[in-house]
Scaffold this motif. Structure first.
Motif, PDB file in Angstrom:
ATOM      1  N   ILE A   1       0.821  -1.208   0.000  1.00 44.19           N
ATOM      2  CA  ILE A   1       0.000   0.000   0.000  1.00 44.19           C
ATOM      3  C   ILE A   1       0.859   1.265   0.000  1.00 44.19           C
ATOM      4  O   ILE A   1       0.551   2.250  -0.682  1.00 44.19           O
ATOM      5  CB  ILE A   1      -0.958  -0.007   1.207  1.00 44.19           C
ATOM      6  N   SER A   2       1.962   1.227   0.747  1.00 45.87           N
ATOM      7  CA  SER A   2       2.821   2.417   0.840  1.00 45.87           C
ATOM      8  C   SER A   2       3.513   2.730  -0.483  1.00 45.87           C
ATOM      9  O   SER A   2       3.973   3.853  -0.692  1.00 45.87           O
ATOM     10  CB  SER A   2       3.869   2.213   1.945  1.00 45.87           C
ATOM     11  N   ARG A   3       3.576   1.747  -1.377  1.00 42.55           N
ATOM     12  CA  ARG A   3       4.260   1.929  -2.661  1.00 42.55           C
ATOM     13  C   ARG A   3       3.301   1.968  -3.848  1.00 42.55           C
ATOM     14  O   ARG A   3       3.720   1.874  -4.996  1.00 42.55           O
ATOM     15  CB  ARG A   3       5.292   0.800  -2.847  1.00 42.55           C
ATOM     16  N   THR A   4       2.015   2.097  -3.556  1.00 41.41           N
ATOM     17  CA  THR A   4       0.984   2.187  -4.591  1.00 41.41           C
ATOM     18  C   THR A   4       0.551   3.646  -4.727  1.00 41.41           C
ATOM     19  O   THR A   4       0.440   4.359  -3.728  1.00 41.41           O
ATOM     20  CB  THR A   4      -0.222   1.297  -4.224  1.00 41.41           C
ATOM     21  N   ASP A   5       0.292   4.081  -5.945  1.00 37.49           N
ATOM     22  CA  ASP A   5       0.012   5.498  -6.188  1.00 37.49           C
ATOM     23  C   ASP A   5      -1.390   5.924  -5.756  1.00 37.49           C
ATOM     24  O   ASP A   5      -1.606   7.083  -5.378  1.00 37.49           O
ATOM     25  CB  ASP A   5       0.201   5.813  -7.673  1.00 37.49           C
ATOM     26  N   LEU A   6      -2.366   5.010  -5.820  1.00 37.47           N
ATOM     27  CA  LEU A   6      -3.742   5.350  -5.491  1.00 37.47           C
ATOM     28  C   LEU A   6      -4.455   4.100  -4.987  1.00 37.47           C
ATOM     29  O   LEU A   6      -4.325   3.024  -5.581  1.00 37.47           O
ATOM     30  CB  LEU A   6      -4.459   5.891  -6.734  1.00 37.47           C
ATOM     31  N   ILE A   7      -5.188   4.231  -3.887  1.00 34.84           N
ATOM     32  CA  ILE A   7      -5.968   3.120  -3.333  1.00 34.84           C
ATOM     33  C   ILE A   7      -7.434   3.527  -3.315  1.00 34.84           C
ATOM     34  O   ILE A   7      -7.785   4.573  -2.746  1.00 34.84           O
ATOM     35  CB  ILE A   7      -5.518   2.746  -1.905  1.00 34.84           C
ATOM     36  N   ILE A   8      -8.273   2.726  -3.953  1.00 38.20           N
ATOM     37  CA  ILE A   8      -9.713   2.992  -4.008  1.00 38.20           C
ATOM     38  C   ILE A   8     -10.448   1.825  -3.372  1.00 38.20           C
ATOM     39  O   ILE A   8     -10.235   0.672  -3.742  1.00 38.20           O
ATOM     40  CB  ILE A   8     -10.186   3.177  -5.466  1.00 38.20           C
ATOM     41  N   THR A   9     -11.331   2.114  -2.423  1.00 40.71           N
ATOM     42  CA  THR A   9     -12.098   1.066  -1.762  1.00 40.71           C
ATOM     43  C   THR A   9     -13.592   1.371  -1.834  1.00 40.71           C
ATOM     44  O   THR A   9     -14.002   2.533  -1.796  1.00 40.71           O
ATOM     45  CB  THR A   9     -11.671   0.902  -0.290  1.00 40.71           C
ATOM     46  N   ASP A  10     -14.387   0.318  -1.957  1.00 42.24           N
ATOM     47  CA  ASP A  10     -15.842   0.486  -1.909  1.00 42.24           C
ATOM     48  C   ASP A  10     -16.409  -0.010  -0.583  1.00 42.24           C
ATOM     49  O   ASP A  10     -17.608  -0.223  -0.456  1.00 42.24           O
ATOM     50  CB  ASP A  10     -16.526  -0.218  -3.090  1.00 42.24           C
ATOM     51  N   LYS A  11     -15.546  -0.167   0.401  1.00 43.58           N
ATOM     52  CA  LYS A  11     -15.974  -0.579   1.742  1.00 43.58           C
ATOM     53  C   LYS A  11     -15.729   0.578   2.704  1.00 43.58           C
ATOM     54  O   LYS A  11     -14.611   1.101   2.778  1.00 43.58           O
ATOM     55  CB  LYS A  11     -15.201  -1.823   2.189  1.00 43.58           C
ATOM     56  N   PRO A  12     -16.762   1.021   3.434  1.00 45.13           N
ATOM     57  CA  PRO A  12     -16.578   2.173   4.327  1.00 45.13           C
ATOM     58  C   PRO A  12     -15.511   1.918   5.384  1.00 45.13           C
ATOM     59  O   PRO A  12     -15.406   0.823   5.927  1.00 45.13           O
ATOM     60  CB  PRO A  12     -17.968   2.352   4.969  1.00 45.13           C
ATOM     61  N   LEU A  13     -14.715   2.933   5.644  1.00 48.38           N
ATOM     62  CA  LEU A  13     -13.651   2.844   6.645  1.00 48.38           C
ATOM     63  C   LEU A  13     -14.250   3.131   8.022  1.00 48.38           C
ATOM     64  O   LEU A  13     -14.834   4.194   8.246  1.00 48.38           O
ATOM     65  CB  LEU A  13     -12.543   3.831   6.316  1.00 48.38           C
TER      66      LEU A  13
ATOM     67  N   MET B   1      -6.879   4.623   7.036  1.00 48.46           N
ATOM     68  CA  MET B   1      -7.362   5.998   7.209  1.00 48.46           C
ATOM     69  C   MET B   1      -6.210   6.993   7.258  1.00 48.46           C
ATOM     70  O   MET B   1      -6.346   8.151   6.859  1.00 48.46           O
ATOM     71  CB  MET B   1      -8.178   6.110   8.506  1.00 48.46           C
ATOM     72  N   SER B   2      -5.061   6.536   7.776  1.00 50.94           N
ATOM     73  CA  SER B   2      -3.911   7.437   7.908  1.00 50.94           C
ATOM     74  C   SER B   2      -3.167   7.615   6.591  1.00 50.94           C
ATOM     75  O   SER B   2      -2.268   8.446   6.478  1.00 50.94           O
ATOM     76  CB  SER B   2      -2.947   6.902   8.971  1.00 50.94           C
ATOM     77  N   ASN B   3      -3.542   6.816   5.575  1.00 49.26           N
ATOM     78  CA  ASN B   3      -2.892   6.901   4.265  1.00 49.26           C
ATOM     79  C   ASN B   3      -3.694   7.846   3.370  1.00 49.26           C
ATOM     80  O   ASN B   3      -4.828   7.551   3.005  1.00 49.26           O
ATOM     81  CB  ASN B   3      -2.810   5.494   3.648  1.00 49.26           C
ATOM     82  N   LYS B   4      -3.108   8.965   3.014  1.00 46.52           N
ATOM     83  CA  LYS B   4      -3.824   9.984   2.252  1.00 46.52           C
ATOM     84  C   LYS B   4      -4.141   9.551   0.821  1.00 46.52           C
ATOM     85  O   LYS B   4      -4.932  10.199   0.132  1.00 46.52           O
ATOM     86  CB  LYS B   4      -3.018  11.288   2.242  1.00 46.52           C
ATOM     87  N   LYS B   5      -3.535   8.467   0.386  1.00 41.69           N
ATOM     88  CA  LYS B   5      -3.810   7.959  -0.965  1.00 41.69           C
ATOM     89  C   LYS B   5      -5.066   7.089  -1.000  1.00 41.69           C
ATOM     90  O   LYS B   5      -5.494   6.675  -2.075  1.00 41.69           O
ATOM     91  CB  LYS B   5      -2.614   7.147  -1.471  1.00 41.69           C
ATOM     92  N   THR B   6      -5.660   6.812   0.169  1.00 46.44           N
ATOM     93  CA  THR B   6      -6.824   5.928   0.255  1.00 46.44           C
ATOM     94  C   THR B   6      -8.111   6.732   0.142  1.00 46.44           C
ATOM     95  O   THR B   6      -8.288   7.744   0.821  1.00 46.44           O
ATOM     96  CB  THR B   6      -6.833   5.164   1.587  1.00 46.44           C
ATOM     97  N   HIS B   7      -9.038   6.250  -0.704  1.00 41.40           N
ATOM     98  CA  HIS B   7     -10.311   6.942  -0.917  1.00 41.40           C
ATOM     99  C   HIS B   7     -11.469   5.937  -0.923  1.00 41.40           C
ATOM    100  O   HIS B   7     -11.461   4.977  -1.699  1.00 41.40           O
ATOM    101  CB  HIS B   7     -10.293   7.703  -2.246  1.00 41.40           C
ATOM    102  N   PHE B   8     -12.461   6.179  -0.070  1.00 37.32           N
ATOM    103  CA  PHE B   8     -13.698   5.397  -0.087  1.00 37.32           C
ATOM    104  C   PHE B   8     -14.680   6.066  -1.041  1.00 37.32           C
ATOM    105  O   PHE B   8     -14.937   7.267  -0.935  1.00 37.32           O
ATOM    106  CB  PHE B   8     -14.303   5.320   1.317  1.00 37.32           C
ATOM    107  N   VAL B   9     -15.232   5.299  -1.990  1.00 32.42           N
ATOM    108  CA  VAL B   9     -16.110   5.893  -2.992  1.00 32.42           C
ATOM    109  C   VAL B   9     -17.528   5.309  -2.982  1.00 32.42           C
ATOM    110  O   VAL B   9     -18.415   5.825  -3.660  1.00 32.42           O
ATOM    111  CB  VAL B   9     -15.518   5.727  -4.415  1.00 32.42           C
ATOM    112  N   GLY B  10     -17.763   4.231  -2.229  1.00 33.16           N
ATOM    113  CA  GLY B  10     -19.065   3.574  -2.288  1.00 33.16           C
ATOM    114  C   GLY B  10     -19.147   2.615  -3.466  1.00 33.16           C
ATOM    115  O   GLY B  10     -18.134   2.228  -4.057  1.00 33.16           O
ATOM    116  N   SER B  11     -20.355   2.241  -3.849  1.00 35.01           N
ATOM    117  CA  SER B  11     -20.558   1.236  -4.897  1.00 35.01           C
ATOM    118  C   SER B  11     -19.994   1.693  -6.233  1.00 35.01           C
ATOM    119  O   SER B  11     -20.337   2.765  -6.729  1.00 35.01           O
ATOM    120  CB  SER B  11     -22.056   0.962  -5.069  1.00 35.01           C
ATOM    121  N   MET B  12     -19.155   0.852  -6.821  1.00 41.35           N
ATOM    122  CA  MET B  12     -18.628   1.124  -8.154  1.00 41.35           C
ATOM    123  C   MET B  12     -19.435   0.306  -9.152  1.00 41.35           C
ATOM    124  O   MET B  12     -18.975  -0.679  -9.714  1.00 41.35           O
ATOM    125  CB  MET B  12     -17.135   0.795  -8.214  1.00 41.35           C
ATOM    126  N   TYR B  13     -20.654   0.743  -9.356  1.00 37.81           N
ATOM    127  CA  TYR B  13     -21.612  -0.018 -10.165  1.00 37.81           C
ATOM    128  C   TYR B  13     -21.850   0.692 -11.482  1.00 37.81           C
ATOM    129  O   TYR B  13     -22.013   1.907 -11.534  1.00 37.81           O
ATOM    130  CB  TYR B  13     -22.938  -0.158  -9.421  1.00 37.81           C
TER     131      TYR B  13
END
Length: 411
Positions: free
Chosen positions: A178-190, A201-213
């Motif tokens: 994770i520390s060496r990945t440019d962008l992290i996208i999750t559809d599971k709430p943190l 949560m402490s990784n600023k590259k992580t983003h929760f977006v909800g359903s990717m439908y």
């Protein structure tokens, strides 16, 4: 022209479907991109689905169709040998596969790699210096997010010392990736109740977006008659298409659904049960309909009275997006790969049930069938707060593509 390489994890159909949704939206929004997918499972279903969207398919298993939902993946004895040597290494941390992904990356020269929880591909991306996006519904390796006491409760014979060390080592590996990945996208709430969420949560590259439908174009209207389903009568759906940790649980699950349905039938005489993934061809007996895996099942979902499903996260996000009444079922804690999601759904307030108590299960289903449809949406708004998850995800990926292209032009 930017070249995008998709690498869905081959252990479940949901990873393929999520990559397909993201790719479709990227192609719609982003000019001058070429998208290639490295397909490792259910090629019989997904090859055409990807190709219909203009995506080139590279079949990682051209000698045969891979379906990970049909076999056992674990032994009941849980120690370093059974969990790491025999399961984790061949499946997720496989040197042979990492080298093959490295070779494919070298040959294809992608500008951006999008890994859908494909650890081998992510490692190859990091090693090769390729810009990488990590799309995930898991916030760590599954074994890290399960308590040892829950594994014992599920019936595993657990070597606590060896599995405890394995959890620590896997956590270190996941955080390194994770520390060496440019962008992290999750559809599971943190959520702070889960230790892996706190680290993400402490990784600023992580983003929760909800359903990717995203609906697929050229979707064929569902043929209820061919599936042997009477659309004029109510039906509930039971799914069997999730990856199964122990094969015996698959048949027990089917038998449990059927037994429970026969108990419910006197209360709801018009009711039908549709079991997805339990038969290669549609078949029907006593209002129990068994059908194959159906990738484009929106019409089936939206007309159902209730979906009963394992808590595979792609299914969770899809029903949340569509506001479909659902009960998420965990047959046994031995299906530990779904235990974290099961507990998360219970915490959010989405209906769940575990075990094989037919009477209790029927009571739960009966109550849900009588419940107003709007009641289900309360938990769904946490899972899917915006209805625009696929746009949020594709926008962020598009920004990564622009960064890579600008960097290439500067060179």
């Amino acid at each position: 022209m930017a070249r995008i390489l998709l690498a869905p994890n081959p252990t479940g159909t949901g990873h393929n479907m999520r990559m397909l949704s993201i790719a479709k939206r990227l192609i719609e929004k982003t000019p001058n991109i070429e998208v290639i997918v490295l397909l490792g499972s259910r090629q019989d279903v997904f090859t055409n689905l990807f190709e219909n969207e203009g995506i080139k398919v590279i079949d990682l298993s051209p000698t045969g169709i891979i379906d990970y939902s049909k076999d056992s993946h674990l032994e009941k004895s849980m120690n370093w040998n059974t969990m790491i040597s025999k399961y984790f290494v061949p499946t997720f941390f496989n040197g042979d596969k990492i080298l093959k992904y490295l070779e494919l990356i070298k040959d294809l020269s992608p500008d951006l790699l999008i890994s859908d929880y494909n650890i081998n591909a992510s490692l190859a991306g990091i090693i090769s210096g390729t810009h990488s996006v990590f799309v995930t519904e898991r916030h760590n390796f599954t074994l890290v997010d399960v308590e040892l006491d829950d594994l014992i409760l599920g019936g595993f014979q657990v070597d606590k010392e060896e599995i405890g060390k394995a959890q620590q080592d896997l956590n270190s590996l996941f955080n390194w990736i994770i520390s060496r990945t440019d962008l992290i996208i999750t559809d599971k709430p943190l959520q702070e109740e889960f230790k892996s969420d706190i680290e993400l949560m402490s990784n600023k590259k992580t983003h929760f977006v909800g359903s990717m439908y995203s609906d697929m174009k050229k979707e064929v209207e569902l043929n209820f008659e061919k599936l042997l389903i009477d659309p004029t009568r109510p039906y509930i759906i039971g799914t069997m298409s999730s990856t199964t940790m122990l094969k015996e649980n698959l048949q027990k699950n089917i038998d449990f659904y059927k037994e429970a349905f026969l108990e419910l039938k006197p209360l709801f005489p018009e009711l039908q049960l549709v079991i997805i993934g339990s038969s290669d061809i549609p078949r029907k007996e006593n209002d129990i309909v068994e059908v194959p895996y159906i990738p484009n099942w929106r019409a089936l979902l939206e007309h159902s009275k209730l979906l009963i499903s394992h808590s595979g996260w792609i299914t969770v996000t899809e029903v949340a997006y569509l506001d479909v009444p659902a009960l998420f079922y965990l047959s046994s804690f031995m299906e530990y790969h779904e235990l974290e999601a099961f507990k998360r759904l219970n915490l959010i307030g989405v209906p769940v049930f575990s075990g094989y108590n037919v009477k209790e299960f029927c009571r739960k289903v009966s109550d849900l069938l009588k419940q107003k449809r709007e009641k289900f949406t309360e938990g769904y708004r946490i899972l899917n707060p915006t209805q625009h998850g696929i746009d949020l995800a594709s926008d962020m990926i598009e920004e990564e593509i622009k960064k890579v292209v600008e960097e290439k032009e500067r060179k």
